[in-house]
Design a protein around this motif. Structure first.
Motif, PDB file in Angstrom:
ATOM      1  N   LEU A  16      30.245  33.445  44.890  1.00  0.00           N
ATOM      2  CA  LEU A  16      31.317  33.783  43.951  1.00  0.00           C
ATOM      3  C   LEU A  16      30.827  33.675  42.508  1.00  0.00           C
ATOM      4  O   LEU A  16      31.081  34.558  41.680  1.00  0.00           O
ATOM      5  CB  LEU A  16      32.509  32.861  44.182  1.00  0.00           C
ATOM      6  N   LEU A  17      30.100  32.619  42.209  1.00  0.00           N
ATOM      7  CA  LEU A  17      29.576  32.450  40.857  1.00  0.00           C
ATOM      8  C   LEU A  17      28.524  33.504  40.525  1.00  0.00           C
ATOM      9  O   LEU A  17      28.451  33.988  39.383  1.00  0.00           O
ATOM     10  CB  LEU A  17      28.978  31.050  40.710  1.00  0.00           C
ATOM     11  N   ALA A  18      27.718  33.877  41.516  1.00  0.00           N
ATOM     12  CA  ALA A  18      26.718  34.925  41.294  1.00  0.00           C
ATOM     13  C   ALA A  18      27.393  36.257  40.986  1.00  0.00           C
ATOM     14  O   ALA A  18      26.966  36.993  40.086  1.00  0.00           O
ATOM     15  CB  ALA A  18      25.816  35.060  42.520  1.00  0.00           C
ATOM     16  N   ALA A  19      28.457  36.561  41.724  1.00  0.00           N
ATOM     17  CA  ALA A  19      29.190  37.807  41.482  1.00  0.00           C
ATOM     18  C   ALA A  19      29.804  37.804  40.090  1.00  0.00           C
ATOM     19  O   ALA A  19      29.761  38.809  39.357  1.00  0.00           O
ATOM     20  CB  ALA A  19      30.281  37.988  42.536  1.00  0.00           C
ATOM     21  N   ALA A  20      30.378  36.669  39.683  1.00  0.00           N
ATOM     22  CA  ALA A  20      30.970  36.573  38.350  1.00  0.00           C
ATOM     23  C   ALA A  20      29.900  36.702  37.268  1.00  0.00           C
ATOM     24  O   ALA A  20      30.122  37.343  36.231  1.00  0.00           O
ATOM     25  CB  ALA A  20      31.714  35.247  38.207  1.00  0.00           C
ATOM     26  N   ALA A  21      28.729  36.108  37.503  1.00  0.00           N
ATOM     27  CA  ALA A  21      27.645  36.186  36.522  1.00  0.00           C
ATOM     28  C   ALA A  21      27.157  37.619  36.341  1.00  0.00           C
ATOM     29  O   ALA A  21      26.932  38.075  35.209  1.00  0.00           O
ATOM     30  CB  ALA A  21      26.487  35.286  36.964  1.00  0.00           C
ATOM     31  N   VAL A  22      27.010  38.341  37.437  1.00  0.00           N
ATOM     32  CA  VAL A  22      26.579  39.744  37.345  1.00  0.00           C
ATOM     33  C   VAL A  22      27.623  40.571  36.611  1.00  0.00           C
ATOM     34  O   VAL A  22      27.293  41.420  35.770  1.00  0.00           O
ATOM     35  CB  VAL A  22      26.328  40.314  38.757  1.00  0.00           C
ATOM     36  N   ALA A  23      28.911  40.346  36.924  1.00  0.00           N
ATOM     37  CA  ALA A  23      29.981  41.075  36.243  1.00  0.00           C
ATOM     38  C   ALA A  23      29.962  40.802  34.743  1.00  0.00           C
ATOM     39  O   ALA A  23      30.191  41.705  33.930  1.00  0.00           O
ATOM     40  CB  ALA A  23      31.336  40.692  36.833  1.00  0.00           C
ATOM     41  N   ALA A  29      34.376  45.757  32.929  1.00  0.00           N
ATOM     42  CA  ALA A  29      35.710  45.525  32.386  1.00  0.00           C
ATOM     43  C   ALA A  29      36.632  46.665  32.771  1.00  0.00           C
ATOM     44  O   ALA A  29      36.185  47.767  33.124  1.00  0.00           O
ATOM     45  CB  ALA A  29      35.657  45.389  30.864  1.00  0.00           C
ATOM     46  N   GLY A  30      37.924  46.412  32.706  1.00  0.00           N
ATOM     47  CA  GLY A  30      38.920  47.423  33.001  1.00  0.00           C
ATOM     48  C   GLY A  30      39.242  48.256  31.784  1.00  0.00           C
ATOM     49  O   GLY A  30      38.683  48.039  30.694  1.00  0.00           O
ATOM     50  N   PRO A  31      40.166  49.214  31.927  1.00  0.00           N
ATOM     51  CA  PRO A  31      40.536  50.085  30.811  1.00  0.00           C
ATOM     52  C   PRO A  31      41.099  49.315  29.616  1.00  0.00           C
ATOM     53  O   PRO A  31      41.005  49.773  28.486  1.00  0.00           O
ATOM     54  CB  PRO A  31      41.597  51.014  31.419  1.00  0.00           C
ATOM     55  N   ASP A  32      41.694  48.137  29.870  1.00  0.00           N
ATOM     56  CA  ASP A  32      42.270  47.353  28.784  1.00  0.00           C
ATOM     57  C   ASP A  32      41.236  46.482  28.084  1.00  0.00           C
ATOM     58  O   ASP A  32      41.565  45.726  27.160  1.00  0.00           O
ATOM     59  CB  ASP A  32      43.406  46.472  29.312  1.00  0.00           C
ATOM     60  N   GLY A  33      39.974  46.553  28.541  1.00  0.00           N
ATOM     61  CA  GLY A  33      38.915  45.796  27.897  1.00  0.00           C
ATOM     62  C   GLY A  33      38.699  44.406  28.468  1.00  0.00           C
ATOM     63  O   GLY A  33      37.763  43.709  28.062  1.00  0.00           O
ATOM     64  N   ARG A  34      39.537  43.977  29.369  1.00  0.00           N
ATOM     65  CA  ARG A  34      39.384  42.655  29.958  1.00  0.00           C
ATOM     66  C   ARG A  34      38.224  42.638  30.950  1.00  0.00           C
ATOM     67  O   ARG A  34      38.143  43.477  31.838  1.00  0.00           O
ATOM     68  CB  ARG A  34      40.671  42.234  30.678  1.00  0.00           C
ATOM     69  N   GLY A  35      37.348  41.672  30.792  1.00  0.00           N
ATOM     70  CA  GLY A  35      36.205  41.567  31.680  1.00  0.00           C
ATOM     71  C   GLY A  35      36.603  41.160  33.084  1.00  0.00           C
ATOM     72  O   GLY A  35      37.607  40.453  33.291  1.00  0.00           O
ATOM     73  N   TYR A  36      35.804  41.583  34.054  1.00  0.00           N
ATOM     74  CA  TYR A  36      36.109  41.294  35.456  1.00  0.00           C
ATOM     75  C   TYR A  36      35.455  40.005  35.956  1.00  0.00           C
ATOM     76  O   TYR A  36      35.690  39.605  37.086  1.00  0.00           O
ATOM     77  CB  TYR A  36      35.659  42.460  36.335  1.00  0.00           C
ATOM     78  N   ALA A  37      34.656  39.345  35.125  1.00  0.00           N
ATOM     79  CA  ALA A  37      33.999  38.110  35.575  1.00  0.00           C
ATOM     80  C   ALA A  37      35.036  37.050  35.952  1.00  0.00           C
ATOM     81  O   ALA A  37      34.965  36.432  37.019  1.00  0.00           O
ATOM     82  CB  ALA A  37      33.069  37.588  34.485  1.00  0.00           C
ATOM     83  N   ARG A  38      35.986  36.846  35.072  1.00  0.00           N
ATOM     84  CA  ARG A  38      37.037  35.865  35.354  1.00  0.00           C
ATOM     85  C   ARG A  38      37.884  36.302  36.539  1.00  0.00           C
ATOM     86  O   ARG A  38      38.288  35.480  37.368  1.00  0.00           O
ATOM     87  CB  ARG A  38      37.916  35.682  34.118  1.00  0.00           C
ATOM     88  N   ALA A  39      38.147  37.608  36.637  1.00  0.00           N
ATOM     89  CA  ALA A  39      38.956  38.115  37.747  1.00  0.00           C
ATOM     90  C   ALA A  39      38.265  37.878  39.086  1.00  0.00           C
ATOM     91  O   ALA A  39      38.926  37.607  40.095  1.00  0.00           O
ATOM     92  CB  ALA A  39      39.233  39.603  37.553  1.00  0.00           C
ATOM     93  N   VAL A  40      36.933  37.969  39.108  1.00  0.00           N
ATOM     94  CA  VAL A  40      36.182  37.729  40.343  1.00  0.00           C
ATOM     95  C   VAL A  40      36.370  36.291  40.802  1.00  0.00           C
ATOM     96  O   VAL A  40      36.647  36.018  41.976  1.00  0.00           O
ATOM     97  CB  VAL A  40      34.681  38.032  40.124  1.00  0.00           C
ATOM     98  N   VAL A  41      36.235  35.340  39.878  1.00  0.00           N
ATOM     99  CA  VAL A  41      36.401  33.928  40.225  1.00  0.00           C
ATOM    100  C   VAL A  41      37.835  33.647  40.657  1.00  0.00           C
ATOM    101  O   VAL A  41      38.081  32.963  41.661  1.00  0.00           O
ATOM    102  CB  VAL A  41      36.019  33.029  39.031  1.00  0.00           C
TER     103      VAL A  41
END
Length: 258
Positions: A16-23, A29-41
């Motif tokens: 899970l942490l590896a996936a977040a780190a790569v993201a 990020a989504g269309p609103d600019g929010r990064g997906y790293a936090r969403a992955v965790v």
């Protein structure tokens, strides 16, 4: 198949942490600019908590039909909320109930009436969950792609109307190809089953002691039912978007997109 011990927890946390780190490194990020790293965790942690709760809850709800149906209704409600809010943030999100339910409810009803799936939790909950999940995915992909396309190509919609097309017809011409792409993941999975992947239902039945033929039959049923549910979901999402019932608010003076 997997031992439930501290080692499993450590490996899951590391993945899970590896996936977040790569993201984060790739700045996904989504269309609103929010990064997906936090969403992955967040998604991983929610999955762990929810599966732990459901694992205990299923053993309780299978004892009575009303509890069983209530649990399925809860699954449906969460799917509608998730799909609707992924497509739009305004009050039209609840229209997602139509594409999610229109394919799932008839299929589940036919299975119960014909006796292919008994009215028991250990059979009904997994089947309903698979179908509801497939409808959710198709609804989200079709809705987002259709509305994004209408936003990007709004000038072509207006040109079509100038040529005499009705608003619904002009929107359909632009949104249909994009929304139809939501069927590709399900179609590709069905085309390549057994050659590229062995899906969960097939593997699960084999591990449970079923014969390969029986496991294959169940997996074929799941794939065909999923395709049927997703086709209905995509068709209805496209119609809702074309009619302006499912839309986004944006632009000057709250201009409706879709």
């Amino acid at each position: 198949m997997l031992p439930v011990n501290p080692v499993l927890g450590i490996v899951l946390a590391a993945l899970l942490l590896a996936a977040a780190a790569v993201a984060a490194l790739a700045r996904l990020a989504g269309p609103d600019g929010r990064g997906y790293a936090r969403a992955v965790v967040t998604a991983g942690l929610r999955a762990a908590v929810q599966l732990a709760a459901v694992s205990y809850l299923i053993g309780w709800v299978v004892r009575a039909v009303p509890l069983l149906l209530g649990f399925v209704a809860l699954m449906f409600g969460v799917a509608v909320w998730t799909a609707g809010r992924r497509v739009t943030r305004n009050r039209t999100w609840w229209w997602a109930a139509l594409p999610v339910g229109a394919g799932v409810v008839p299929v589940v009803a036919v299975l119960l009436v014909t006796g292919l799936v008994p009215l028991k939790g250990l059979a009904l909950i997994p089947v309903s969950g698979i179908l509801i999940g497939g409808a959710l995915t198709a609804t989200v992909l079709a809705g987002r792609r259709a509305l994004d396309e209408l936003r990007t190509r709004h000038g072509e919609v207006e040109a079509g109307m100038a040529l005499g097309l009705l608003v619904r017809e002009a929107r359909l011409e632009i949104a249909r190809p994009a929304a139809s792409d939501a069927l590709l993941p399900g179609l590709d999975q069905t085309r390549t089953v057994g050659l590229v992947t062995l899906p969960g239902a097939f593997v699960g039945m084999l591990l449970g002691g079923a014969s390969p033929v029986m496991a294959g039959a169940v997996q074929l049923f799941v794939l065909v039912a999923l395709v049927a549910v997703q086709v209905v979901a995509v068709a209805l999402v496209l119609e809702l978007v074309a009619r302006g019932l499912l839309h986004r608010d944006g632009g000057p003076a709250g201009h409706r997109v879709g």
